[in-house]
Design a protein around this motif. Structure first.
Motif, PDB file in Angstrom:
ATOM      1  N   GLN A  90      83.092  70.438   2.204  1.00 31.85           N
ATOM      2  CA  GLN A  90      81.890  71.265   2.211  1.00 31.85           C
ATOM      3  C   GLN A  90      82.134  72.648   2.819  1.00 31.85           C
ATOM      4  O   GLN A  90      81.540  73.632   2.372  1.00 31.85           O
ATOM      5  CB  GLN A  90      80.777  70.564   2.993  1.00 31.85           C
ATOM      6  N   ALA A  91      83.008  72.739   3.824  1.00 34.38           N
ATOM      7  CA  ALA A  91      83.165  74.005   4.537  1.00 34.38           C
ATOM      8  C   ALA A  91      84.144  74.950   3.869  1.00 34.38           C
ATOM      9  O   ALA A  91      83.922  76.169   3.849  1.00 34.38           O
ATOM     10  CB  ALA A  91      83.610  73.734   5.976  1.00 34.38           C
ATOM     11  N   VAL A 101      79.536  80.239   9.002  1.00 35.12           N
ATOM     12  CA  VAL A 101      79.339  78.788   8.965  1.00 35.12           C
ATOM     13  C   VAL A 101      79.087  78.246  10.363  1.00 35.12           C
ATOM     14  O   VAL A 101      79.732  78.668  11.333  1.00 35.12           O
ATOM     15  CB  VAL A 101      80.576  78.076   8.357  1.00 35.12           C
ATOM     16  N   GLY A 117      79.466  74.517  11.542  1.00 34.30           N
ATOM     17  CA  GLY A 117      79.902  73.213  11.055  1.00 34.30           C
ATOM     18  C   GLY A 117      79.834  72.157  12.130  1.00 34.30           C
ATOM     19  O   GLY A 117      80.428  72.309  13.197  1.00 34.30           O
ATOM     20  N   ILE A 123      76.376  73.255   8.132  1.00 38.72           N
ATOM     21  CA  ILE A 123      77.009  72.109   7.476  1.00 38.72           C
ATOM     22  C   ILE A 123      77.084  70.967   8.480  1.00 38.72           C
ATOM     23  O   ILE A 123      77.740  71.075   9.517  1.00 38.72           O
ATOM     24  CB  ILE A 123      78.424  72.461   6.973  1.00 38.72           C
ATOM     25  N   VAL A 178      77.963  66.992   8.344  1.00 35.73           N
ATOM     26  CA  VAL A 178      78.417  65.896   7.495  1.00 35.73           C
ATOM     27  C   VAL A 178      78.091  64.539   8.101  1.00 35.73           C
ATOM     28  O   VAL A 178      78.391  63.512   7.513  1.00 35.73           O
ATOM     29  CB  VAL A 178      79.938  65.983   7.242  1.00 35.73           C
TER      30      VAL A 178
END
Length: 480
Positions: free
Chosen positions: A32-33, A43, A45, A213, A215
């Motif tokens: 995703q990153a 970002v 994350g 992001i 996860v």
């Protein structure tokens, strides 16, 4: 979304390095990153520790820096283009090693600077020119003030373990460092296992329209880690570590303590117990800390006893277990501690030793994990069961053979305790062994008591003199 590294838009030198390192499939945070960073976006994350955050920011960062690649030997042609900031020396060294491996087939240069060692070798390396600089905040400021690190051409900033850096007081240092960077045209990346709401608000002030992001559920622990919480007394903690290692056939483990002094003392005690042990804490020199880590990586020691300086980001493969000798003061540190095991899909065991004084800390941990923690009772091999049997005696665990063996052990222990407690026998002395005989002049107490009694009217006849010895000498003088 593709999860294969072969499908990424990476240059051949980077793909070759990734293949040599055995990478084939991306982890969720990487999948995703990496595309977002390749697109040049900021970002934030969040992912469980041990899921590959370093590759998630290093590979796209190197890809975008390839346009500056040059074979020139001039330091001026190799200014700092990317800055990676981390909270600890060990993590800085680890990330720098990975960046070197990813860039080994390119002409991009990288270096690492951290405190606890002489600046001169670092200065010499920086003067040669580097595109990627990995650093801890304090030492980077030293180089900025010495004018050996110039950051006016930085295009990428990475704050790895960002919440930890802000939590432990690096905020003023970060603000000073960011003031030396270009005001615009900069991409900022924040990666961490946990983000509190306060840290999110603070981080957003450094980023421009960041892509968030996540996860995994925030502050979640890895599903590959088997977690146990044992309630016991302080004096039983070392015995619990030995028994769990034996019962689960664990060859190595991290052991986390809350203080540097407690870490040093526990390491010495476990060494006396026959376990190969090394300690890692902030009072040790950088050389000692690196030697401890290398010995643990090579399997020369069984236990790495450490403070939370080792809880963040250290990637030591195949560590089967983590012990929380102390429940962490900061509940987020629990997530990072147990993340040292169960990495890259492997299974692991996390054992937390809880005492009755840890009620508040356990409550905070339950709030963070959003679940009720089941605290277990650890049955030691030589422990008696709770309650009494019909004959009024406390029986030991085990089958009939085990009971007989334990009965012998208990009898032997009782005998040894009795022998240890028996008072020493004094040597015989003929003089003191003779029976006591009163002197002739005091054989009749009434005679000397009458002479010694003061002739005062109104005194009761039952009152005896307070100083009988003095009266005795007076009676002897009058007799002479």
């Amino acid at each position: 979304m593709s999860t294969s590294y072969s499908d990424l838009a990476l240059a051949d030198p980077l793909k070759r390095a990734v293949a040599e390192m055995g990478y084939e499939t991306m982890t969720p945070i990487q999948a995703q990153a990496i595309p977002v960073v390749l697109a040049g976006q900021d970002v934030m994350g969040a992912a469980q520790t041990g899921t590959g955050k370093t590759a998630a920011f290093s590979l796209p960062l190197l890809q975008r820096l390839l346009k500056h690649e040059t074979p020139s030997l001039s330091p001026a042609r190799h200014p700092v283009r990317a800055l990676v900031l981390l909270p600890t020396r060990e993590l800085a060294v680890q990330v720098a090693d990975q960046v070197k491996q990813y860039a080994k087939h390119t002409q991009l240069r990288s270096a690492v600077v951290f405190g606890g060692m002489d600046m001169k070798p670092q200065i010499e390396e920086l003067r040669k020119g580097v595109e990627v600089l990995v650093a801890t905040p304090g030492r980077l400021l030293d180089h900025i003030e010495a004018k050996t690190a110039v950051l006016n051409q930085v295009e990428y900033v990475v704050l790895d373990e960002a919440d930890r850096m802000l939590d432990i007081g690096f905020l003023p240092d970060l603000q000073r460092i960011l003031s030396y960077l270009p005001k615009s045209g900069r991409t900022t990346l924040l990666f961490s296992a946990t983000f509190s709401p306060e840290i999110k608000r603070l981080a957003e002030s450094y980023l421009s329209n960041p892509v968030l992001i996540e996860v995994a559920r925030p502050n979640a622990t890895a599903s590959t880690v088997e977690q146990h919480f044992y309630l016991l007394a302080d004096e039983d903690k070392r015995r619990a570590i030995r028994q769990v290692l034996r019962d689960k056939e664990l060859r190595q483990a991290f052991v986390f303590c809350n203080s540097k002094l407690g870490t040093a003392r526990l390491a010495r005690a476990l060494e006396r117990d026959g376990l190969r042990t090394t300690a890692l804490h902030g009072d040790k020199s950088q050389d000692e800390r690196l030697k401890s880590l290398e010995a643990f990586k090579r399997g020369e020691v069984d236990l790495l006893v450490a403070t939370d300086v080792a809880a963040r980001g250290l990637d030591i493969k195949d560590v089967p277990a983590v012990f929380n000798y102390d429940v962490p003061f900061n509940p987020e540190d629990y997530v990072h501690r147990i993340g040292r095991t169960g990495r890259a899909g492997a299974s692991g065991v996390a054992v937390t030793l809880v005492t009755k004084n840890d009620q508040r800390l356990m409550g905070e941990l339950e709030k963070l994990l959003k679940k009720k923690i089941d605290v277990e009772h650890l049955a030691f091999e030589d422990e008696k069961p709770r309650g009494r049997q019909n004959d009024g005696r406390r029986h030991w665990r085990g089958d009939e053979t085990g009971d007989a063996r334990d009965e012998v052990r208990r009898t032997r222990g009782d005998r040894q305790r009795t022998e240890r407690r028996a008072p020493p026998v004094a040597p015989a002395d003929p003089f003191f062994d003779q029976p006591y005989e009163a002197p002739a002049e005091v054989a009749e107490p009434a005679a000397w008591e009458q002479k010694a009694r003061p002739a005062r009217s109104g005194l009761s006849a039952n009152i005896k003199p307070k100083r009988k010895v003095a009266a005795l000498f007076k009676a002897s003088d009058s007799a002479d």
